[in-house]
Write a protein that holds these residues in place. Structure first.
Motif, short mmCIF file in Angstrom:
data_model
loop_
_atom_site.label_atom_id
_atom_site.label_comp_id
_atom_site.label_asym_id
_atom_site.label_seq_id
_atom_site.Cartn_x
_atom_site.Cartn_y
_atom_site.Cartn_z
N ILE A 1 -18.29 17.40 -22.50
CA ILE A 1 -18.14 18.44 -21.85
C ILE A 1 -17.31 19.61 -22.23
CG2 ILE A 1 -16.59 17.69 -19.78
CD1 ILE A 1 -19.47 20.14 -19.58
N TYR A 2 -16.11 18.98 -22.68
CA TYR A 2 -15.07 19.74 -23.34
C TYR A 2 -15.21 20.18 -24.48
CZ TYR A 2 -12.27 17.98 -19.47
OH TYR A 2 -11.91 17.67 -18.19
N GLY A 3 -16.37 19.48 -25.14
CA GLY A 3 -16.71 20.10 -26.68
C GLY A 3 -17.40 21.23 -26.70
N MET B 1 -28.86 6.17 -15.93
CA MET B 1 -28.42 7.55 -15.37
C MET B 1 -26.76 7.59 -15.62
SD MET B 1 -29.23 9.93 -13.56
CE MET B 1 -28.85 11.39 -12.66
N ARG B 2 -26.12 6.28 -15.60
CA ARG B 2 -24.58 6.43 -15.67
C ARG B 2 -24.41 6.66 -17.35
NH1 ARG B 2 -22.69 1.07 -12.33
NH2 ARG B 2 -22.78 1.85 -10.30
N ASN B 3 -25.13 6.22 -18.00
CA ASN B 3 -25.09 6.65 -19.61
C ASN B 3 -25.01 8.08 -19.45
OD1 ASN B 3 -25.00 3.61 -20.32
ND2 ASN B 3 -27.12 3.67 -20.34
N TRP B 4 -26.09 8.86 -19.11
CA TRP B 4 -25.78 10.40 -19.26
C TRP B 4 -24.78 10.81 -18.52
CZ3 TRP B 4 -29.03 12.85 -21.88
CH2 TRP B 4 -30.26 12.31 -22.33
N TYR B 5 -24.14 10.28 -17.71
CA TYR B 5 -22.94 11.04 -16.80
C TYR B 5 -21.85 10.45 -17.81
CZ TYR B 5 -19.33 11.48 -13.59
OH TYR B 5 -18.23 12.18 -13.09
N LYS B 6 -21.71 9.52 -18.53
CA LYS B 6 -20.64 9.25 -19.67
C LYS B 6 -20.71 10.25 -20.50
CE LYS B 6 -20.34 4.29 -18.17
NZ LYS B 6 -20.07 2.81 -18.64
#
Length: 246
Positions: free
Chosen positions: A12-14, A1-6
């Motif tokens: 996100i900006y791209g 789950m933390r991997n997806w968040y990272k």
């Protein structure tokens, strides 16, 4: 789950930049399409006329000298004769029509003049007033009452009256005035002094001369009977006038 968040935070900006770029690109194409559709240039329509219009070519006349005598010689006299005959026909029709209307108009005018003259003559005649007509009068002045008769003869005509217990003092005689003949009965009302208050002639269809009725009625109204204080206020009776045709 933390991997997806990272991964999300890292990219996100791209992703947002890519979306913004595509949105701006889409808007640019959209604006360009609206500008292309809104700014449609109209090209003027130009009609060019030639400087010189060529005259139509006339067909060449062949053998003009030979054909002209054949066409002109017979046609011209016929046209003139037709015109002359048509003119004569028009003049004859107009003249006859004018003569017809003139004669009819003159007849109507003459009839109108005669009618006017007749009416003027009739209006100019003086109307005789019956009161101005003089009539012979039968009187009983100085006569004995028993010798007075209620039947008076005037030539072949006679006058006869019916009024109980009364006798005439003055009795006008109109029987000589009219041309026609017949008997007229006049209903009368007499007051106590002997004056005829009302007089009305009865109709008699066998008499054609209507003037007779007027004469009889006028004579009756001039009649005077003896006075009688014992008589009715208005005593009724009749006077009979027999006219002989002249």
């Amino acid at each position: 789950m933390r991997n997806w968040y990272k991964i999300y935070k890292r990219n996100i900006y791209g992703v947002m930049g890519t979306l913004v770029f595509h949105i701006l690109l889409f808007l640019a194409f959209l604006l360009a399409d609206v500008d292309m559709k809104g700014n449609v240039k109209e090209e003027p329509i130009v009609i060019e006329f030639p400087d010189l219009i060529p005259e139509p070519e006339l067909p060449e006349e062949e053998n003009t000298e030979e054909s002209q005598p054949e066409e002109s010689v017979p046609v011209q006299p016929n046209t003139q004769s037709n015109m002359a005959s048509n003119q004569r026909a028009t003049e004859n029709t107009t003249t006859s029509t004018d003569e017809f209307f003139d004669s009819e108009y003159m007849k109507e005018l003459e009839a109108a003049k005669q009618l006017r003259s007749s009416v003027s003559n009739n209006l100019s005649k003086e109307v005789t007033d019956l009161k101005d007509i003089e009539m012979p009068v039968e009187t009983t002045e100085g006569m004995d009452r028993d010798s007075i008769k209620n039947v008076i003869y005037a030539g072949e005509s006679n006058i006869k009256y019916y009024l109980d217990n009364r006798y005439h003092v003055r009795l006008p005689i109109p029987v000589y005035l009219a041309q026609g003949g017949g008997t007229v009965i006049v209903d009368i009302e007499v007051d106590r002094s002997g004056r005829v208050v009302t007089a009305k002639a009865r109709d008699n269809r066998s008499i054609r001369d209507k003037q007779i009725f007027l004469y009889a009625q006028e004579a009756a109204s001039r009649t005077l009977f003896n006075s009688d204080s014992n008589a009715p206020a208005l005593q009724q009776g009749t006077i009979h006038y027999t006219f002989v045709a002249q």
